[in-house]
Design a protein around this motif. Sequence first.
Motif, mmCIF file in Angstrom:
data_model
loop_
_atom_site.group_PDB
_atom_site.id
_atom_site.type_symbol
_atom_site.label_atom_id
_atom_site.label_comp_id
_atom_site.label_asym_id
_atom_site.label_seq_id
_atom_site.Cartn_x
_atom_site.Cartn_y
_atom_site.Cartn_z
ATOM 1 N N GLN A 1 28.316 41.354 37.511
ATOM 2 C CA GLN A 1 29.220 42.098 38.284
ATOM 3 C C GLN A 1 29.479 41.349 39.675
ATOM 4 O O GLN A 1 30.843 41.593 40.057
ATOM 5 N N ARG B 1 35.181 42.555 31.610
ATOM 6 C CA ARG B 1 34.253 42.192 32.753
ATOM 7 C C ARG B 1 33.206 43.343 33.088
ATOM 8 O O ARG B 1 32.377 43.007 33.439
ATOM 9 N N TYR C 1 32.093 38.998 38.962
ATOM 10 C CA TYR C 1 33.325 39.458 38.600
ATOM 11 C C TYR C 1 34.037 40.103 40.068
ATOM 12 O O TYR C 1 35.477 39.943 40.007
ATOM 13 N N LYS D 1 39.688 42.981 32.350
ATOM 14 C CA LYS D 1 38.917 43.924 33.459
ATOM 15 C C LYS D 1 37.691 44.723 32.790
ATOM 16 O O LYS D 1 36.687 44.888 33.298
#
Length: 167
Positions: free
Chosen positions: A150, A141, A153, A138
């Motif tokens: 983003q 990412r 993600y 995370k």
Amino acid sequence: MELLLPALGYFVWTLVAFLIVFFILKKFAWKPILSTLNEREKNIADSIATADRVKVEMAQMKNENEAMMQKAREERAVMLKEAKEIKDKIVSEAKEQAKLEANKILVDAQASIEQQKNAALTDVKNSIGNMVIEVTEKVIRRELAGKSEQEAYIRNLADELTNGRKN
């Protein structure tokens, strides 16, 4: 004085009557009377002898009964002693068996606890490792520079949540 001394005629006739009655009784009654008396004497002697014999037998039986009672008391005492010893032995064996079972259960419980502890530690380690990996993912990412990354993600996280996986 005539009244005090009997006349000679009365005396002779009384003597003759007495002798006649005496001889008649001797001839006819004396033998049966003596034989009856002898039989009665013999029966009494036999009864006394039988009573003495029974008395002796009763004394012997009493002694035998007392001896048997004493022997029975002794046997009872021995049996009670043996029963008490057997009871004590059984109780002792039961206590020992219970101790052995308790120790076995305790050892088994400790082994089970240790095994479950190790399994829990392994699970915790695995969970921590997975969390570290997920957090690292995370973090990586999020560090993506672009807006499209983003958005990708965010979609990816939403997909993971809808599939039932916890982040």
